[in-house]
Design a protein around this motif. Sequence first.
Motif, PDB file in Angstrom:
ATOM      1  N   THR A  24      41.171  37.319  43.323  1.00  0.00           N
ATOM      2  CA  THR A  24      42.616  37.224  43.161  1.00  0.00           C
ATOM      3  C   THR A  24      43.313  38.431  43.786  1.00  0.00           C
ATOM      4  OG1 THR A  24      42.357  35.973  41.111  1.00  0.00           O
ATOM      5  CG2 THR A  24      44.483  37.011  41.489  1.00  0.00           C
ATOM      6  N   ILE A  65      46.631  29.530  44.714  1.00  0.00           N
ATOM      7  CA  ILE A  65      46.853  30.950  44.450  1.00  0.00           C
ATOM      8  C   ILE A  65      47.857  31.508  45.451  1.00  0.00           C
ATOM      9  CG2 ILE A  65      45.793  33.235  44.324  1.00  0.00           C
ATOM     10  CD1 ILE A  65      43.185  31.903  43.541  1.00  0.00           C
ATOM     11  N   ASN A 207      48.879  36.163  39.151  1.00  0.00           N
ATOM     12  CA  ASN A 207      47.936  36.397  40.245  1.00  0.00           C
ATOM     13  C   ASN A 207      48.306  37.603  41.096  1.00  0.00           C
ATOM     14  OD1 ASN A 207      45.937  34.372  39.845  1.00  0.00           O
ATOM     15  ND2 ASN A 207      47.391  32.843  40.572  1.00  0.00           N
TER      16      ASN A 207
END
Length: 276
Positions: A24, A65, A207
């Motif tokens: 991440t 993401i 994130n």
Amino acid sequence: YVPGFLYKNGITLCCSLPGVGKTTAFCECSYELTQGGSFLGRPIPRPFRVLWLSFDMEPGRLTPIMQEYGPWPETLLVAETPQPITLQTFADYVAYIKEAGIEVLFVDTLAHWLATPDLDKSGVMAQAMLLIRYLCKETGVSICATVHPNKVKTDANIYRIANSFMIGAGIDAGAVMEEMDTEIVSVHMVKNRPGTKWKETFRKLENRLFPVEYHHVSGIQKDLLAYVASQGEAYSKGIVDYFQEVYHNSKPTILKALADLESHGALVRRQERNPK
């Protein structure tokens, strides 16, 4: 490229136990590099062209993401079927990086890319990393790679292993990530090209990693936080209009206060649609 973390024509490795947040963090870093934004509270001087090699997850899993940060950048490329780097594939990597103008290469994970079973032995790492060093020399690319030391069983052991493989690999920067609790991680730069080692803590939110240290909240910032909390979420334009009308603050003052709150993770701006 990222002060204290990623250098031109250099290699940065990030080591931690599984699930701490390396992938991440690299997603955020790669996106911010394409924007000329910031990472770990450090400014990025200009936009860069980035390539992702994802061995640890399907490339499609990166999409949700990345889309939390904003529209997918044209300068962020993802290899659909990445291959290990070997004597046989080396020339292909050199040709593609030069042709596509890649400046930064993200690799998740290093073991998959090197096709080397044991990264914990410095001698093995030193030999395996020779190809990567040659790749940097031939193309001028910078490389960020995640590492899962296969002998690490506790956080206490991770520093010994990290220092071992980092010294053997002859890298430019090496970071160790540790989970302090479910929302807080520490990033410890145990090796750094200029010799400046550092350790800082960050909050995981949307994130992203935000510096935890946030020591002073001004009056307008308190009012902004209270207003957004009462609304749940709000458009930036609506916030500016409200504070100009009710508090008679100037637009630059409001925007500066918002930017400061965002930089420390107190507020999160969603950019995939209209900014809120």
